[in-house]
Design a protein around this motif. Structure first.
Motif, PDB file in Angstrom:
ATOM      1  N   VAL A  91       0.843  -1.199   0.000  1.00 51.50           N
ATOM      2  CA  VAL A  91       0.000   0.000   0.000  1.00 51.50           C
ATOM      3  C   VAL A  91       0.876   1.245   0.000  1.00 51.50           C
ATOM      4  O   VAL A  91       1.845   1.330   0.770  1.00 51.50           O
ATOM      5  N   VAL A  92       0.547   2.198  -0.860  1.00 50.51           N
ATOM      6  CA  VAL A  92       1.233   3.485  -0.926  1.00 50.51           C
ATOM      7  C   VAL A  92       0.195   4.576  -0.686  1.00 50.51           C
ATOM      8  O   VAL A  92      -0.912   4.519  -1.242  1.00 50.51           O
ATOM      9  N   LEU A  93       0.531   5.555   0.134  1.00 49.02           N
ATOM     10  CA  LEU A  93      -0.382   6.661   0.433  1.00 49.02           C
ATOM     11  C   LEU A  93      -0.147   7.802  -0.551  1.00 49.02           C
ATOM     12  O   LEU A  93       0.977   8.273  -0.712  1.00 49.02           O
ATOM     13  N   ILE A  94      -1.210   8.228  -1.197  1.00 43.48           N
ATOM     14  CA  ILE A  94      -1.140   9.289  -2.195  1.00 43.48           C
ATOM     15  C   ILE A  94      -2.073  10.428  -1.795  1.00 43.48           C
ATOM     16  O   ILE A  94      -3.203  10.190  -1.333  1.00 43.48           O
ATOM     17  N   SER A  95      -1.624  11.653  -1.959  1.00 39.47           N
ATOM     18  CA  SER A  95      -2.435  12.827  -1.657  1.00 39.47           C
ATOM     19  C   SER A  95      -2.713  13.627  -2.922  1.00 39.47           C
ATOM     20  O   SER A  95      -2.017  13.485  -3.926  1.00 39.47           O
ATOM     21  N   ILE A 108      -4.415   8.922   0.784  1.00 39.18           N
ATOM     22  CA  ILE A 108      -5.410   7.966   0.288  1.00 39.18           C
ATOM     23  C   ILE A 108      -4.694   6.654  -0.058  1.00 39.18           C
ATOM     24  O   ILE A 108      -3.764   6.655  -0.871  1.00 39.18           O
ATOM     25  N   PRO A 109      -5.087   5.526   0.546  1.00 36.35           N
ATOM     26  CA  PRO A 109      -4.388   4.258   0.287  1.00 36.35           C
ATOM     27  C   PRO A 109      -4.566   3.784  -1.158  1.00 36.35           C
ATOM     28  O   PRO A 109      -5.679   3.771  -1.676  1.00 36.35           O
ATOM     29  N   HIS A 110      -3.459   3.411  -1.784  1.00 41.17           N
ATOM     30  CA  HIS A 110      -3.459   2.828  -3.130  1.00 41.17           C
ATOM     31  C   HIS A 110      -2.618   1.547  -3.070  1.00 41.17           C
ATOM     32  O   HIS A 110      -1.474   1.584  -2.598  1.00 41.17           O
ATOM     33  N   THR A 111      -3.169   0.456  -3.531  1.00 38.41           N
ATOM     34  CA  THR A 111      -2.474  -0.823  -3.486  1.00 38.41           C
ATOM     35  C   THR A 111      -1.924  -1.181  -4.858  1.00 38.41           C
ATOM     36  O   THR A 111      -2.658  -1.148  -5.850  1.00 38.41           O
ATOM     37  N   TYR A 112      -0.614  -1.490  -4.903  1.00 35.85           N
ATOM     38  CA  TYR A 112      -0.053  -2.030  -6.137  1.00 35.85           C
ATOM     39  C   TYR A 112       0.331  -3.484  -5.902  1.00 35.85           C
ATOM     40  O   TYR A 112       0.511  -3.925  -4.755  1.00 35.85           O
ATOM     41  N   TYR A 113       0.410  -4.239  -6.976  1.00 35.89           N
ATOM     42  CA  TYR A 113       0.689  -5.668  -6.909  1.00 35.89           C
ATOM     43  C   TYR A 113       1.895  -5.981  -7.786  1.00 35.89           C
ATOM     44  O   TYR A 113       2.108  -5.330  -8.803  1.00 35.89           O
ATOM     45  N   TRP A 114       2.685  -6.967  -7.364  1.00 37.99           N
ATOM     46  CA  TRP A 114       3.796  -7.379  -8.202  1.00 37.99           C
ATOM     47  C   TRP A 114       3.888  -8.890  -8.256  1.00 37.99           C
ATOM     48  O   TRP A 114       3.521  -9.587  -7.306  1.00 37.99           O
ATOM     49  N   LEU A 115       4.345  -9.364  -9.382  1.00 40.95           N
ATOM     50  CA  LEU A 115       4.565 -10.783  -9.614  1.00 40.95           C
ATOM     51  C   LEU A 115       6.012 -10.980 -10.010  1.00 40.95           C
ATOM     52  O   LEU A 115       6.463 -10.399 -10.995  1.00 40.95           O
ATOM     53  N   VAL A 116       6.739 -11.775  -9.246  1.00 34.30           N
ATOM     54  CA  VAL A 116       8.117 -12.119  -9.602  1.00 34.30           C
ATOM     55  C   VAL A 116       8.093 -13.485 -10.266  1.00 34.30           C
ATOM     56  O   VAL A 116       7.918 -14.508  -9.604  1.00 34.30           O
ATOM     57  N   ALA A 117       8.237 -13.489 -11.594  1.00 38.09           N
ATOM     58  CA  ALA A 117       8.272 -14.752 -12.329  1.00 38.09           C
ATOM     59  C   ALA A 117       9.667 -15.356 -12.304  1.00 38.09           C
ATOM     60  O   ALA A 117       9.831 -16.573 -12.230  1.00 38.09           O
TER      61      ALA A 117
END
Length: 311
Positions: A91-95, A108-117
């Motif tokens: 989660v990263v907080l953005i204003s 404002i909470p923003h969630t990013y996702y990552w996939l390590v293949a």
């Protein structure tokens, strides 16, 4: 393994506006919180209905390019493992001020996702470093809006705050640190080179960590995906003062713009004189070892380059 031609190009953030009859008009931006919730629902649906070519990674052939390929879970692929079971998140907080918006929205909470293949065998970058990558930027609907496939590109993750070098979008800057660079670099006489065991995967983010109301991905408020191969990492020192840029993030919040020791309006990582004492930071390397951080003339625990009174 494919060969990559070294190019010195920096990813820039492009914005555009809609208009009629040749007159540019900008619709009032939507609220960050509203869009974040909408984007999260879109991303969750995508993660649950799509998979990647994980079987190819598990049994990698000698000519495999280690590129993640995404497909829909349906038909012959109905039994595939969905991305939702393979990604990690943060989660990263953005204003609103991060986008210069008038509405007063804070953290404002923003969630990013990552996939390590493929994890990679080299070093992981920090948010302040430069990375050499092969990548595609894809809107969540599958539209490719940026591509650097076949030849690599240097990305200055932090940038210097100018229009010419703004750095990369927040989601990519935060997400790419979860990958490692390649190993075993082989140079060839024709200027190309070969890298083995590089990091490969996806970074999936809401528009609040990307272009928000800009139309770079094709339209505004779109969640996007960066499909990346991380080939190399270079520790950045933006002001070339001998202090790596990431060490000039004094409060360790990954925001280098709010660290300004002498309060002169210039962030430390691009300030030649961090403490404002009239002596350049690089000239406060008293012992000449190339590292100003270990010089403390008056023994007060504050390195000379951050101490205006070091006598």
């Amino acid at each position: 393994m494919k060969r990559f031609l070294l190019l010195s190009i920096v990813l820039t953030v492009l914005c555009s506006c809609n208009g009629d009859d040749g007159i540019l008009e900008a619709d009032p931006p939507r609220l960050l919180a509203e869009v974040a919730a909408e984007n999260e629902a879109e991303i969750q649906e995508f993660l649950q209905t799509h998979f990647y070519n994980y079987e190819e990674f598990q049994t990698a052939a000698s000519d495999f390019d280690f590129k993640v390929v995404i497909d829909t879970i349906a038909g012959d692929n109905a039994s595939k493992i969905p991305l939702s079971q393979q990604v990690e998140s943060e989660v990263v907080l953005i204003s609103s001020t991060d986008f210069g918006l008038e509405e007063d929205e804070v953290d404002i909470p923003h969630t990013y996702y990552w996939l390590v293949a493929n994890g990679g065998g080299g070093s992981a970058p920090t948010v302040a470093d430069s990375t050499f990558v092969v990548f595609e930027g894809v809107a969540i609907d599958g539209n490719v809006f940026q591509s650097q496939i076949g030849s690599g590109i240097w990305l200055d993750l932090q940038g210097n705050g100018t229009a010419a070098n703004p750095g990369v979008v927040a989601g990519l800057q935060e997400g790419i640190v979860n990958f490692k660079s390649g190993t075993d670099v082989t140079d060839f006489p024709d200027g190309t080179f070969e890298i083995d065991n590089f990091g490969s995967g996806l970074v999936i983010m809401p528009s609040g960590l990307a272009y928000f109301n800009g139309t770079q991905p094709g339209s505004s408020y779109e969640p996007i995906i960066f499909n990346i191969n991380l080939l190399a990492v270079e520790t950045a020192d933006h002001d070339r003062d001998g202090v790596p840029s990431i060490l000039e993030d004094r409060d360790n919040d990954t925001d280098l713009f709010n660290d300004d020791t002498d309060e002169d309006g210039i962030p430390d990582y691009i300030d030649f004189d961090d403490d404002g004492d009239g002596t350049f930071t690089e000239d406060e390397d008293v012992d000449g070892d190339g590292d100003p951080t270990n010089d403390d003339t008056d023994g007060d625990g504050i390195p000379d380059y951050l101490d205006p009174d070091n006598s």
